[in-house]
Design a protein around this motif. Structure first.
Motif, PDB file in Angstrom:
ATOM      1  N   HIS A   1       7.974 -45.115  21.828  1.00 27.63           N
ATOM      2  CA  HIS A   1       6.879 -46.072  21.654  1.00 27.63           C
ATOM      3  C   HIS A   1       7.285 -47.465  22.127  1.00 27.63           C
ATOM      4  O   HIS A   1       6.469 -48.188  22.695  1.00 27.63           O
TER       5      HIS A   1
ATOM      6  N   TYR B   1       9.285 -39.065  18.911  1.00 24.72           N
ATOM      7  CA  TYR B   1       8.850 -39.257  20.293  1.00 24.72           C
ATOM      8  C   TYR B   1       7.499 -38.604  20.585  1.00 24.72           C
ATOM      9  O   TYR B   1       7.086 -37.655  19.908  1.00 24.72           O
ATOM     10  N   ARG B   2       6.829 -39.125  21.633  1.00 22.40           N
ATOM     11  CA  ARG B   2       5.671 -38.404  22.171  1.00 22.40           C
ATOM     12  C   ARG B   2       6.161 -37.037  22.623  1.00 22.40           C
ATOM     13  O   ARG B   2       7.166 -36.919  23.318  1.00 22.40           O
TER      14      ARG B   2
ATOM     15  N   THR C   1       9.021 -35.460  16.762  1.00 20.74           N
ATOM     16  CA  THR C   1       7.911 -35.914  17.597  1.00 20.74           C
ATOM     17  C   THR C   1       6.800 -36.494  16.733  1.00 20.74           C
ATOM     18  O   THR C   1       6.700 -36.217  15.544  1.00 20.74           O
TER      19      THR C   1
ATOM     20  N   PHE D   1       2.747 -38.975  17.138  1.00 23.36           N
ATOM     21  CA  PHE D   1       1.633 -39.424  17.958  1.00 23.36           C
ATOM     22  C   PHE D   1       2.057 -40.628  18.811  1.00 23.36           C
ATOM     23  O   PHE D   1       2.771 -41.508  18.346  1.00 23.36           O
ATOM     24  N   TRP D   2       1.578 -40.656  20.037  1.00 26.65           N
ATOM     25  CA  TRP D   2       1.858 -41.735  20.990  1.00 26.65           C
ATOM     26  C   TRP D   2       0.532 -42.109  21.628  1.00 26.65           C
ATOM     27  O   TRP D   2      -0.315 -41.246  21.868  1.00 26.65           O
TER      28      TRP D   2
ATOM     29  N   VAL E   1      -2.351 -39.736  22.609  1.00 23.91           N
ATOM     30  CA  VAL E   1      -2.132 -38.448  21.932  1.00 23.91           C
ATOM     31  C   VAL E   1      -2.461 -37.255  22.829  1.00 23.91           C
ATOM     32  O   VAL E   1      -2.128 -37.248  24.006  1.00 23.91           O
TER      33      VAL E   1
ATOM     34  N   ASN F   1      -3.651 -37.215  26.630  1.00 25.13           N
ATOM     35  CA  ASN F   1      -2.703 -37.568  27.691  1.00 25.13           C
ATOM     36  C   ASN F   1      -2.356 -36.355  28.528  1.00 25.13           C
ATOM     37  O   ASN F   1      -2.356 -36.404  29.768  1.00 25.13           O
TER      38      ASN F   1
ATOM     39  N   GLU G   1      -7.087 -46.054  22.976  1.00 23.46           N
ATOM     40  CA  GLU G   1      -6.242 -45.128  23.725  1.00 23.46           C
ATOM     41  C   GLU G   1      -6.801 -44.623  25.046  1.00 23.46           C
ATOM     42  O   GLU G   1      -6.026 -44.276  25.948  1.00 23.46           O
TER      43      GLU G   1
END
Length: 734
Positions: free
Chosen positions: A350, A443-444, A516, A518-519, A522, A525, A696
């Motif tokens: 992030h 992480y994503r 892992t 949410f990035w 989400v 992507n 997003e």
């Protein structure tokens, strides 16, 4: 659809969520949470004073004696403009001047401040406006109704003869007025309306108008307090080092040198981390560097990035769980005109500008936590679990967030801080170094998408899309992990804007030993990248204009078609690109998104050097988010999301070798720099549809647009991000 509007050009210095809405519909629309407090105002000519007893008809508002209105914010401000847009909704229906609104963080209180979509007290998933648009308007309108009713009783007139404006109730026939603050006693006896009357669009004073951010002045003058700014009497500072291998443990620590560092107070050794506590952050950091730590690496000591990709690709061969099935896609996927491809996304950090931090004061019977978190309730529960106290013994003091992007939905930083704080007398601020932040992330996820499509009569007749990746919702919001399908992982795939009569979307759950979360962007992507890339692959293979191919398949979705046509028009899709610089090739690509309750289309223009290096030179994004609350916020979110997405395409990846994350700071986890920011144009479509999300989508839609532009420039389609210049290096022709 009413009209489109250009909001800005930024030039550099040098739905699964719809399914969430459907599942939460009964809760979101089934009741109105109210919470105002009206406090007596100073004497006013001809108006009796209200008592000092607060008026508390609901949960979001206080009105003070000076007529200042305090909004108890159900959503967290992390740079997305929530404080301003939510205040606009309240001021609109309460009929007060926006300058009179101040904001406070909501306490940890699921009952009153749970997000109506997720049924959880959190800020994320681009749901702030979607979730709170109606409840806050209804709350303001209900309070206004009660104040008018109180004024009518006092003056013995028909409420219909009264009007409100700027925090005042006025009877035009007699010229008499009363400020809101003087009506609290009478208002307290008025029964709230079951269905308060809301303003119509023609009467809006704020909604839909550009409004400057109310939190900007305090950020500029330094008054705003982020979590990292917290200072308490007697506070110490700590920084930490966790096992460099996920799942590893502390074997032995030699702290003799660390304890000799001036300002170091103590060393805290836990099973999986070591922290140094000092009089200030520099002492703690220097003490940490002086430690000698031996680790037991655990089962993942030999884990490599190749292992992770191989496991993901192997998992993708397993039968998937159907997430959506329309017609019979598999029966049509044979013969000629079948196109397929595999697309993959790596881990991403992030990398929020405010490093992870948490200040705690852990005592025998209570625990106070000062932090910036996206999830107040979960923060309280995590602190309770780590401290061994009950939830009611924990107080969360929330703060502005200097960048969340999903990272501050996680509770690992709070849990570690509380565990450290149990060994420290008095309050201690735990701050991650940038290296610890990037190397000890959630992480994503890595994602693997395999898609096959059958084309007939210039359209996609059948599509089979298999998504492989972890189930974040199974851990985070189990209510939305339904029949072994993670609703986030399949968003952007199950709700395609394209008319595909035979569609099969499958989900394969593949977990990883790397944590892992949410990035920003989400699940969409991965899915928008895959689908939009496949559409361009088909266009290139059939010698069809990518815009024309999409146009044929969007005839049944006018909102998606509308943003695509607007973006293409404003980008000059049919016009030649500017000449390529010497030693470079240029290309233009397009992508369409339907997710987060919104529709976006992006046209990207790129320049690719003969060495394979990519520069994004221009983006044009058209958005349809339904009814717009604040155009300025919309503009800023598209711009910020675009920059975030460009970073992911050009540079974003986290890799693992010998169980250790290889990246550590901004030198090797690159973000887009000022001189790399392209010209960013944003265009809006205005209509009266329900508001969608915007935090997003800009990040999501720009990524495949760039990949498609590179494809147009080089003839090479990139199937795994980030861009690998070696694949784009111009080949010598003979």
């Amino acid at each position: 659809m009413r009209h489109h509007e250009k909001r800005a050009t930024l030039t550099p210095i040098g739905t699964a969520r719809r399914r969430f809405m459907q599942q939460a519909g009964a809760i979101a629309g089934g009741g109105l949470l109210l919470g105002f407090t009206f406090v007596a105002r100073g004497a006013q000519t001809g108006a009796p004073l209200a008592s000092a007893t607060p008026f508390v008809p609901n949960a979001f508002i206080r009105i003070a004696a000076d007529d200042t209105v305090t909004l108890i914010m159900p959503s967290v401000e992390m740079g997305q403009g929530a404080y301003t847009s939510m205040s606009m909704l309240l001021a609109e229906e309460l009929d007060i001047d926006l300058s009179h609104v101040t904001t406070e963080h909501a306490p940890a209180d699921q009952r009153h401040y749970g997000n109506p979509i997720y049924i959880e007290q959190l800020t994320g998933g681009s749901t702030t406006t979607m979730g709170w648009f109606m409840p806050l308007r209804q709350a303001g309108a209900s309070a206004r109704y009660m104040l008018v009713a109180a004024a009518a009783r006092r003056s013995n007139v028909d409420p219909a003869a009264l009007r409100t404006h700027d925090g005042m109730v006025t009877h035009d026939a007699t010229g008499r007025s009363a400020r809101y603050g003087t009506l609290v006693d009478e208002a307290a006896t008025v029964k709230p309306p079951a269905a308060p009357t809301l303003k119509d669009e023609a009467s809006f004073r704020y909604i839909g108008k550009p409004v400057r951010r109310i939190d900007t002045p305090d950020k500029v003058n330094g008054k705003t307090e982020y979590g990292i700014d917290v200072m308490l009497p007697g506070m110490t500072f700590a920084t930490l080092k966790s096992s460099p291998v996920f799942g590893g443990k502390v074997a032995h620590v030699n702290d003799s040198k660390a304890l000799k560092v001036p300002g170091v107070r103590q060393v805290v050794v836990l099973d999986d981390l070591v922290a140094v506590v000092g009089e200030h952050m520099w002492a703690a950091k220097q003490g940490l560097e002086a430690l000698t730590i031996h680790w037991t690496d655990g089962p993942h000591a030999n884990l490599s990035q190749d292992d992770l990709w191989a496991a993901l690709e192997s998992g993708a061969k397993a039968p998937g769980v159907p997430a959506k099935k329309t017609g019979d896609a598999l029966a049509h996927l044979n013969g000629d005109s079948v196109y397929e491809a595999t697309y993959e996304l790596p881990f991403l950090a992030h990398a929020a500008m405010e490093p992870m931090n948490c200040t705690v004061d852990v005592r025998a019977d209570a625990c106070d936590v000062w932090v910036g978190t996206q999830a107040m309730g979960k923060a309280r529960d995590a602190a309770a679990a780590a401290s061994g106290l009950k939830a009611e013994q924990v107080t969360i003091h929330n703060h502005m967030i200097g960048g969340g992007f999903g990272r501050r939905l996680e509770m690992d930083g709070i849990s570690k801080a509380v565990r450290i704080g149990k060994h420290v007398s008095g309050p201690v601020k735990v701050v991650y170094t940038r290296e610890e932040d990037i190397q000890q992330e959630n992480y994503r996820p890595m994602y693997h998408m395999h898609a096959r499509a059958k084309v007939q009569n210039g359209k996609i007749l059948a599509l089979h899309h298999r998504i492989t990746g972890p189930a974040l919702l199974a851990r985070w919001l189990p209510e939305f992990f339904i029949k072994n399908v993670d609703l986030d992982a399949v968003e952007g795939a199950v709700d395609l804007p394209y008319g595909v009569p035979n569609l099969l979307v499958e989900y394969v759950r593949q977990e990883t030993p790397i944590p892992t979360s949410f990035w920003r962007g989400v699940g969409p992507n991965a899915n928008v990248f895959a689908i939009e890339s496949l559409v361009d692959k088909i266009a290139h293979a059939t010698n069809t204009d990518p815009l024309a191919l999409r146009r044929r398949m969007l005839q049944d979705d006018p909102r998606a078609l509308g943003v695509m046509e607007l973006a293409a028009q404003k980008a000059g899709w049919t016009h030649p690109l500017p000449p390529a610089p010497a030693g470079a090739r240029v290309g233009r690509g397009i992508a369409v998104l339907s997710a987060f309750g919104s529709y976006l289309a992006c046209v990207a223009e790129v320049s690719v050097s003969d060495e394979g290096n990519v520069s994004v030179t221009r983006t044009v994004t058209a958005t349809d988010v339904g009814l717009i609350v604040n155009p300025d916020t919309l503009e800023a979110q598209v711009q910020g999301g675009t920059i975030f997405g460009i970073t992911a395409v050009l540079y974003g990846q986290v890799t693992v070798e010998q169980g250790r994350v290889q990246q550590s700071n901004f030198h090797d986890y690159r973000v887009l720099r000022l001189d790399e920011v392209p010209k960013i144009e944003t265009w809006f479509i205005h209509n009266r549809e329900k508001p969608g999300g915007i935090g997003e989508p800009g990040t999501v839609v720009v990524q495949p647009a760039i990949v498609n532009a590179v494809y147009a420039a080089t003839g090479v389609q990139l199937t795994r991000m980030p861009i690998n210049p070696k694949l784009l290096k111009k080949r010598e022709t003979t």
